[in-house]
Design a protein around this motif. Structure first.
Motif, mmCIF file in Angstrom:
data_model
loop_
_atom_site.group_PDB
_atom_site.id
_atom_site.type_symbol
_atom_site.label_atom_id
_atom_site.label_comp_id
_atom_site.label_asym_id
_atom_site.label_seq_id
_atom_site.Cartn_x
_atom_site.Cartn_y
_atom_site.Cartn_z
ATOM 1 N N LEU A 226 0.568 -1.503 -0.302
ATOM 2 C CA LEU A 226 -0.329 0.233 0.035
ATOM 3 C C LEU A 226 1.005 0.954 0.006
ATOM 4 C CD1 LEU A 226 -3.537 -0.565 2.372
ATOM 5 C CD2 LEU A 226 -3.173 -0.479 0.050
ATOM 6 N N ALA A 227 2.087 1.269 0.544
ATOM 7 C CA ALA A 227 2.670 2.323 0.841
ATOM 8 C C ALA A 227 4.060 2.756 -0.570
ATOM 9 C CB ALA A 227 3.999 2.328 1.924
ATOM 10 N N LEU A 228 3.881 1.099 -1.396
ATOM 11 C CA LEU A 228 4.372 1.828 -2.764
ATOM 12 C C LEU A 228 3.443 2.476 -3.726
ATOM 13 C CD1 LEU A 228 7.458 1.274 -3.474
ATOM 14 C CD2 LEU A 228 6.682 -1.266 -4.560
ATOM 15 N N VAL A 229 2.055 1.628 -2.943
ATOM 16 C CA VAL A 229 1.643 1.872 -4.557
ATOM 17 C C VAL A 229 0.768 3.211 -4.014
ATOM 18 C CG1 VAL A 229 -1.352 1.850 -4.543
ATOM 19 C CG2 VAL A 229 -0.423 0.129 -5.032
ATOM 20 N N GLY A 230 1.049 3.899 -2.784
ATOM 21 C CA GLY A 230 0.636 5.412 -2.314
ATOM 22 C C GLY A 230 2.172 5.838 -2.989
ATOM 23 N N LEU A 231 3.145 5.804 -3.151
ATOM 24 C CA LEU A 231 4.371 6.629 -3.594
ATOM 25 C C LEU A 231 3.404 6.391 -5.175
ATOM 26 C CD1 LEU A 231 6.839 8.114 -2.917
ATOM 27 C CD2 LEU A 231 8.073 5.591 -3.353
ATOM 28 N N ILE A 232 4.068 5.651 -5.988
ATOM 29 C CA ILE A 232 3.510 5.442 -6.997
ATOM 30 C C ILE A 232 2.319 6.706 -8.103
ATOM 31 C CG2 ILE A 232 3.069 4.402 -9.111
ATOM 32 C CD1 ILE A 232 5.476 3.402 -8.040
ATOM 33 N N LEU A 233 1.254 6.687 -6.822
ATOM 34 C CA LEU A 233 0.465 7.639 -7.372
ATOM 35 C C LEU A 233 0.742 8.319 -6.657
ATOM 36 C CD1 LEU A 233 -2.687 6.428 -5.270
ATOM 37 C CD2 LEU A 233 -2.273 6.874 -7.732
ATOM 38 N N ILE A 234 1.135 9.204 -6.235
ATOM 39 C CA ILE A 234 2.383 11.035 -6.084
ATOM 40 C C ILE A 234 2.945 10.994 -7.189
ATOM 41 C CG2 ILE A 234 4.068 11.966 -4.641
ATOM 42 C CD1 ILE A 234 2.593 10.857 -2.420
ATOM 43 N N LEU A 235 4.171 10.099 -7.431
ATOM 44 C CA LEU A 235 4.996 10.057 -8.986
ATOM 45 C C LEU A 235 4.062 10.279 -10.175
ATOM 46 C CD1 LEU A 235 7.991 7.774 -7.471
ATOM 47 C CD2 LEU A 235 7.404 10.388 -7.620
ATOM 48 N N LEU A 236 2.627 9.540 -10.023
ATOM 49 C CA LEU A 236 2.208 9.581 -11.549
ATOM 50 C C LEU A 236 1.419 10.681 -11.618
ATOM 51 C CD1 LEU A 236 0.231 6.173 -12.050
ATOM 52 C CD2 LEU A 236 1.945 7.135 -13.655
ATOM 53 N N ALA A 237 1.261 11.597 -10.341
ATOM 54 C CA ALA A 237 0.335 12.555 -10.622
ATOM 55 C C ALA A 237 1.166 13.775 -10.550
ATOM 56 C CB ALA A 237 -0.122 13.513 -9.211
ATOM 57 N N ARG A 238 2.905 13.557 -10.643
ATOM 58 C CA ARG A 238 3.621 15.160 -10.568
ATOM 59 C C ARG A 238 3.894 14.830 -11.943
ATOM 60 N NH1 ARG A 238 8.419 14.739 -5.691
ATOM 61 N NH2 ARG A 238 6.600 14.994 -4.206
ATOM 62 N N GLU A 239 4.058 13.338 -13.033
ATOM 63 C CA GLU A 239 4.278 13.553 -14.120
ATOM 64 C C GLU A 239 3.134 13.434 -15.211
ATOM 65 O OE1 GLU A 239 7.272 12.176 -16.493
ATOM 66 O OE2 GLU A 239 7.645 12.835 -14.099
ATOM 67 N N GLY A 240 1.447 14.016 -14.661
ATOM 68 C CA GLY A 240 0.635 14.307 -15.381
ATOM 69 C C GLY A 240 0.485 15.212 -15.395
ATOM 70 N N GLN A 241 0.948 15.835 -13.905
ATOM 71 C CA GLN A 241 0.561 17.469 -13.968
ATOM 72 C C GLN A 241 1.897 18.121 -15.224
ATOM 73 O OE1 GLN A 241 1.632 19.503 -10.170
ATOM 74 N NE2 GLN A 241 0.206 21.097 -10.323
ATOM 75 N N LYS A 242 3.335 17.335 -14.994
ATOM 76 C CA LYS A 242 3.909 17.831 -16.006
ATOM 77 C C LYS A 242 3.564 17.854 -17.258
ATOM 78 C CE LYS A 242 8.305 17.173 -13.653
ATOM 79 N NZ LYS A 242 8.845 15.756 -13.851
ATOM 80 N N LEU A 243 3.233 16.452 -18.204
ATOM 81 C CA LEU A 243 2.571 16.473 -19.682
ATOM 82 C C LEU A 243 1.562 17.056 -19.510
ATOM 83 C CD1 LEU A 243 1.980 12.523 -19.664
ATOM 84 C CD2 LEU A 243 3.851 13.800 -21.227
ATOM 85 N N LYS A 244 0.294 17.260 -18.727
ATOM 86 C CA LYS A 244 -0.496 18.580 -18.770
ATOM 87 C C LYS A 244 -0.232 19.888 -19.235
ATOM 88 C CE LYS A 244 -5.010 20.281 -17.861
ATOM 89 N NZ LYS A 244 -5.108 20.965 -17.631
ATOM 90 N N SER A 245 0.507 20.596 -18.268
ATOM 91 C CA SER A 245 1.561 21.453 -18.478
ATOM 92 C C SER A 245 2.362 21.799 -19.516
ATOM 93 C CB SER A 245 2.641 22.001 -17.297
ATOM 94 O OG SER A 245 3.187 21.578 -17.410
ATOM 95 N N LYS A 246 3.030 20.370 -20.064
ATOM 96 C CA LYS A 246 3.243 20.662 -22.012
ATOM 97 C C LYS A 246 2.378 20.702 -23.086
ATOM 98 C CE LYS A 246 7.816 18.187 -21.043
ATOM 99 N NZ LYS A 246 8.363 17.152 -20.980
ATOM 100 N N LEU A 247 0.839 19.975 -22.920
ATOM 101 C CA LEU A 247 0.183 20.119 -23.362
ATOM 102 C C LEU A 247 -1.112 20.922 -23.762
ATOM 103 C CD1 LEU A 247 -1.671 17.729 -25.239
ATOM 104 C CD2 LEU A 247 -3.006 17.097 -23.384
ATOM 105 N N ASP A 248 -1.053 22.295 -22.209
ATOM 106 C CA ASP A 248 -1.598 23.035 -22.296
ATOM 107 C C ASP A 248 -0.791 24.459 -23.193
ATOM 108 O OD1 ASP A 248 -3.682 22.275 -21.005
ATOM 109 O OD2 ASP A 248 -2.805 23.258 -18.766
ATOM 110 N N GLU A 249 0.922 24.258 -23.544
ATOM 111 C CA GLU A 249 1.149 25.139 -24.396
ATOM 112 C C GLU A 249 1.092 24.613 -25.893
ATOM 113 O OE1 GLU A 249 5.178 24.532 -23.593
ATOM 114 O OE2 GLU A 249 5.288 24.124 -21.573
ATOM 115 N N PHE A 250 0.168 23.825 -25.529
ATOM 116 C CA PHE A 250 -0.074 23.916 -27.426
ATOM 117 C C PHE A 250 -1.505 24.882 -27.388
ATOM 118 C CE2 PHE A 250 2.746 20.488 -27.026
ATOM 119 C CZ PHE A 250 3.300 20.132 -28.505
ATOM 120 N N VAL A 251 -1.811 25.584 -28.150
ATOM 121 C CA VAL A 251 -3.283 25.365 -28.896
ATOM 122 C C VAL A 251 -3.878 25.660 -30.034
ATOM 123 C CG1 VAL A 251 -2.402 28.528 -28.020
ATOM 124 C CG2 VAL A 251 -1.877 27.707 -29.880
#
Lengths: 159, 77
Positions: free
Chosen positions: A134-159
């Motif tokens: 469960l601890a590892l799954v929690g950690l993976i979720l936090i890391l995935l959220a960070r990666e998703g946020q990075k991808l989203k901000s990159k995607l937002d740079e496209f109009v």
């Protein structure tokens, strides 16, 4: 169903959280009565153990509640937006805290309470595979959220 | 970046205001302004096709390319 109504999955998760919370409370309360833990001798030492035993499940229920909020945000189309990322961090953080509580805090405090806070020889561990997973799954979720946020901000740079 | 957005030229040719185009294609004025000044990472195909439709032009009328041999070594995201 209107767009802002709570989705069925989120509603079921919340009902499950409330149900599980009540079940946990009554199960533990029942165990106290059966074992007469609130007796003259037991009350002093065992009642705090009862509250400590609720620590990890409380965090896991918090994670489930955060998951229901995340489902609502997903339904509103907030894919990796700030609130969604915060929700995923909440789930991951709660899972990690719950696992930490079950692995380290609970055994150590139970030992301390058991001997009346007279001696503490190192930290007690309870290395269950379930909690570590469960601890590892929690950690993976936090890391995935960070990666998703990075991808989203990159995607937002496209109009 | 060697790919240049020449939207300003096309807007002037068609004698339309950026604000009107932005409204027609469903972009905010800020987004269109960023696009015009080349301050974006890229343009979606649907945005490009909407611009082409509104301005009655082809993608090549909106975009231009300055040859740069270093482009082959550019990192792909």
């Amino acid at each position: 169903m209107s767009k802002h109504a709570v989705p069925v999955a989120a509603l079921l998760t919340r009902v499950a959280v409330v149900g599980l919370g009540l079940a946990l409370f009554f199960e533990q309360a029942g165990a106290r009565q059966v074992l007469h833990l609130d007796g003259a001798d037991g009350q002093v030492t065992m009642t705090p153990v009862y509250w400590v035993s609720l620590l990890a499940p409380a965090f896991f229920l918090l994670a489930l509640w955060a998951a229901s909020n995340a489902i609502v945000r997903m339904d509103q189309g907030d894919a990796f937006g700030p609130t969604m990322v915060r929700g995923l961090n909440e789930i991951g953080g709660s899972l990690m805290l719950g696992a930490f509580a079950a692995t380290v805090v609970q055994p150590s405090l139970t030992f301390l309470i058991g001997n009346g806070f007279r001696e503490m020889r190192g930290v007690r561990f309870n290395l269950d595979v379930e909690n570590l997973t469960l601890a590892l799954v929690g950690l993976i979720l936090i890391l995935l959220a960070r990666e998703g946020q990075k991808l989203k901000s990159k995607l937002d740079e496209f109009v | 970046m060697p790919v240049r957005v020449t939207l300003d030229v096309m807007l002037a040719r068609r004698k339309v205001r950026a604000r009107d185009v932005a409204e027609q294609i469903g972009l905010s004025e800020t987004q269109l302004s960023l696009l015009r000044t080349g301050k974006v990472r890229g343009m979606r195909f649907d945005t490009l096709s909407k611009l082409c439709l509104v301005l009655e032009c082809a993608p090549g009328d909106i975009l231009d390319y300055d040859r740069d041999d270093a482009d082959l070594n550019a990192k792909t995201v």
